[in-house]
Enzyme design. Structure first.
Site, short mmCIF file in Angstrom:
data_model
loop_
_atom_site.label_atom_id
_atom_site.label_comp_id
_atom_site.label_asym_id
_atom_site.label_seq_id
_atom_site.Cartn_x
_atom_site.Cartn_y
_atom_site.Cartn_z
N ASP A 10 3.18 -8.26 -32.35
CA ASP A 10 3.41 -8.86 -31.14
C ASP A 10 3.34 -7.71 -29.78
O ASP A 10 4.14 -7.00 -29.99
CB ASP A 10 4.60 -9.76 -31.10
CG ASP A 10 4.83 -10.56 -29.78
OD1 ASP A 10 3.82 -10.61 -29.09
OD2 ASP A 10 5.90 -11.26 -29.71
N ASP A 105 -1.80 -12.39 -28.69
CA ASP A 105 -1.47 -10.98 -28.79
C ASP A 105 -0.38 -10.97 -29.92
O ASP A 105 0.26 -10.14 -29.99
CB ASP A 105 -0.57 -10.71 -27.69
CG ASP A 105 0.88 -11.34 -27.50
OD1 ASP A 105 1.01 -12.61 -28.02
OD2 ASP A 105 1.88 -10.66 -27.06
N GLU A 106 -0.43 -11.90 -30.95
CA GLU A 106 0.33 -12.08 -32.06
C GLU A 106 -0.11 -12.33 -33.33
O GLU A 106 -1.05 -13.43 -33.22
CB GLU A 106 1.31 -13.19 -31.55
CG GLU A 106 2.68 -13.13 -31.87
CD GLU A 106 3.46 -14.27 -31.44
OE1 GLU A 106 4.15 -14.77 -32.26
OE2 GLU A 106 3.22 -14.86 -30.21
P1 TTP Z 1 4.48 -13.58 -25.72
O1 TTP Z 1 4.17 -12.76 -26.90
O2 TTP Z 1 5.22 -14.72 -25.72
O3 TTP Z 1 5.23 -12.59 -24.38
P2 TTP Z 1 4.76 -11.10 -23.77
O4 TTP Z 1 3.76 -10.43 -24.86
O5 TTP Z 1 4.36 -11.41 -22.42
O6 TTP Z 1 6.24 -10.37 -23.95
P3 TTP Z 1 6.95 -9.85 -25.06
O7 TTP Z 1 7.04 -8.53 -25.05
O8 TTP Z 1 8.36 -10.39 -25.06
O9 TTP Z 1 6.19 -10.32 -26.30
O10 TTP Z 1 3.19 -14.22 -25.20
C1 TTP Z 1 1.73 -13.21 -24.88
C2 TTP Z 1 1.22 -13.50 -23.67
O11 TTP Z 1 0.94 -14.91 -23.65
C3 TTP Z 1 1.94 -13.28 -22.48
O12 TTP Z 1 1.75 -12.09 -22.01
C4 TTP Z 1 1.03 -14.31 -21.49
C5 TTP Z 1 1.09 -15.51 -22.27
N1 TTP Z 1 1.88 -16.69 -22.17
C6 TTP Z 1 1.52 -17.52 -21.22
O13 TTP Z 1 0.61 -17.49 -20.52
N2 TTP Z 1 2.58 -18.57 -21.10
C7 TTP Z 1 3.83 -18.50 -21.98
O14 TTP Z 1 4.56 -19.61 -21.56
C8 TTP Z 1 3.91 -17.59 -22.70
C9 TTP Z 1 5.21 -17.49 -23.36
C10 TTP Z 1 3.05 -16.43 -22.96
MG MG Z 2 3.80 -10.46 -26.72
#
Ligand code: TTP
Ligand code: MG
Length: 375
Positions: A10, A105-106
């Site tokens: 992630d 991203d995951e």
């Molecule tokens: P996430 O992996 O949930 O969050 P993140 O990568 O920003 O932070 P973390 O370090 O905690 O993993 O989501 C990945 C991307 O997806 C995030 O950068 C933006 C997008 N996203 C949205 O557009 N809306 C949302 O509600 C979420 C949770 C994520």
């Molecule tokens: Mg993330």
């Protein structure tokens, strides 16, 4: 049978990290990527400096600015996020075919064939940084649930490994709100009964958990013991959500059909928002309209939609979706041009994994995005 080994990767504050990479003057300052602080702007994400102020994804931008007045708000650059996403998924593919991407991203990777999942995870993190200049966190565990919890454990740029012999002690201390599917309401209900972590959950029979939490109870019974038998899914799954209305009196022309759209949209949005809470991993792919004429001829039209369309699905604004529905309905109607007995509206969903596997060129995937929805 050999031990199952799953890696969950992630990216760290993904959209925000891309923005900081491309504009280093943002580094070290609280930044968020999201919509403006007008009626419906929400944060897509924010960096770790901003999280110190309590900011998080899906928070209204106006709230975020109240909590952190010096927040720097940056516009989305989806093309860049897709490019980085494409690059990381290419790296995953160097190590295994069994990949289940969850979003841009995951992803889950099944690397059971390899002697050391930890070695692969480290290599993936290294290659991602080398290729994209962005950091990823990884979790290694014997199943998907634990791998996902593990990837969150040492964020950012972390690696956390749960071996089979660690499971028991790890899971006992795990708070219930770390379990995907346990929302705020369920967590509050269980907390009020003194149930705060998995060791507390383990005290209950499966029947009792189902009685307390409905269908989720079955899953909780396994999860609180660190058991999760879900395989890494790589094949195509397509789902759709639609509604249809048959009219007592035929609609006589296109204008009469178009007049019905706002009512249909309210119901479609209501169903969508309910559905998406249980299907977070799905992405809206297409919008469609169906017309059944009074001689039972059926005409459907479907289209990929721009990003703003998907935003409209989970806000009170319906301008874009309304326009799109009118356009598709006109197209469908022209094919019959006679009285109508039934109208339908619907959404088709895809999983990001499927689309990756079809190896569509980047611009074909252009309209796909992770759905932002406010709680
Ligand atoms: P996430 O992996 O949930 O969050 P993140 O990568 O920003 O932070 P973390 O370090 O905690 O993993 O989501 C990945 C991307 O997806 C995030 O950068 C933006 C997008 N996203 C949205 O557009 N809306 C949302 O509600 C979420 C949770 C994520
Ligand atoms: Mg993330």
């Amino acid at each position: 049978m050999s031990q199952t080994k799953i890696i969950h990767v992630d990216m760290d504050c993904f959209y925000a990290a891309v923005e900081m990479r491309d504009n280093p003057s943002l580094k070290g300052k609280p930044i968020a990527v999201g919509g403006k602080a007008n009626a419906r702007g929400v944060l897509s994400t924010c960096n770790y400096e901003a999280r110190k102020f309590g900011l998080h994804s899906a928070m209204p931008t106006s709230t975020a600015l109240r909590k952190c007045p010096h927040l720097i708000l940056v516009d989305h650059h989806f093309e860049k996020y897709r490019e980085a996403s494409y690059q990381i998924h290419e790296i995953f593919a160097q190590f295994t075919d069994k990949i289940e991407p969850l979003s841009l991203d995951e992803a889950y990777l099944d690397v059971s064939h390899h002697p050391s999942a930890t070695v692969i995870a480290k290599q993936i993190q290294h290659l991602i940084y080398q290729k994209t200049n962005l950091t990823a966190s990884a979790g290694v565990a014997p199943n998907k649930f634990l791998a996902k919890v593990a990837s969150d454990w040492n964020k950012p740029n972390g690696l956390f490994v749960i071996t089979p012999s660690d499971i028991d002690s790890f899971i006992k201390k795990l708070p219930i709100d770390a379990i995907g599917g346990v929302g705020k309401v369920t967590a509050a209900k269980l907390n009020s009964l003194g149930i705060e972590n998995c060791s507390h959950l383990q005290q209950f029979s499966q029947e009792k958990l189902v009685e307390m939490c409905g269908k989720l109870g079955d899953r909780l019974y396994d999860i609180c013991r660190g058991v999760d038998n879900r395989p890494v899914i790589t094949e195509w799954i397509r789902k759709s959500l639609s509604l249809e209305q048959t009219y007592a009196d035929d609609l006589l022309n296109l204008d009469e059909c178009i007049e019905q759209i706002p009512t249909l949209l309210i119901e479609l949005k209501r169903r969508f928002n309910k559905w998406i809470q249980k299907n977070e991993e799905m992405i809206v792919d297409k919008f469609f309209v169906k017309i059944k004429f009074n001689d039972f001829q059926i005409s459907t039209t479907e289209r990929r939609m721009p990003e703003v369309f998907f935003e409209d699905l989970h806000t009170s604004d319906s301008k874009t979706i309304l326009e799109a529905a009118k356009k598709l309905m006109s197209e469908s109607y022209q094919r019959g041009n006679k009285s109508v007995r039934l109208l339908g509206l619907g959404l088709r969903f895809g999983e990001y994994s499927n689309l990756m596997q079809l190896k569509l060129p980047l611009d074909e995937r252009a309209c796909l995005q992770k759905i932002t929805y406010s709680t």
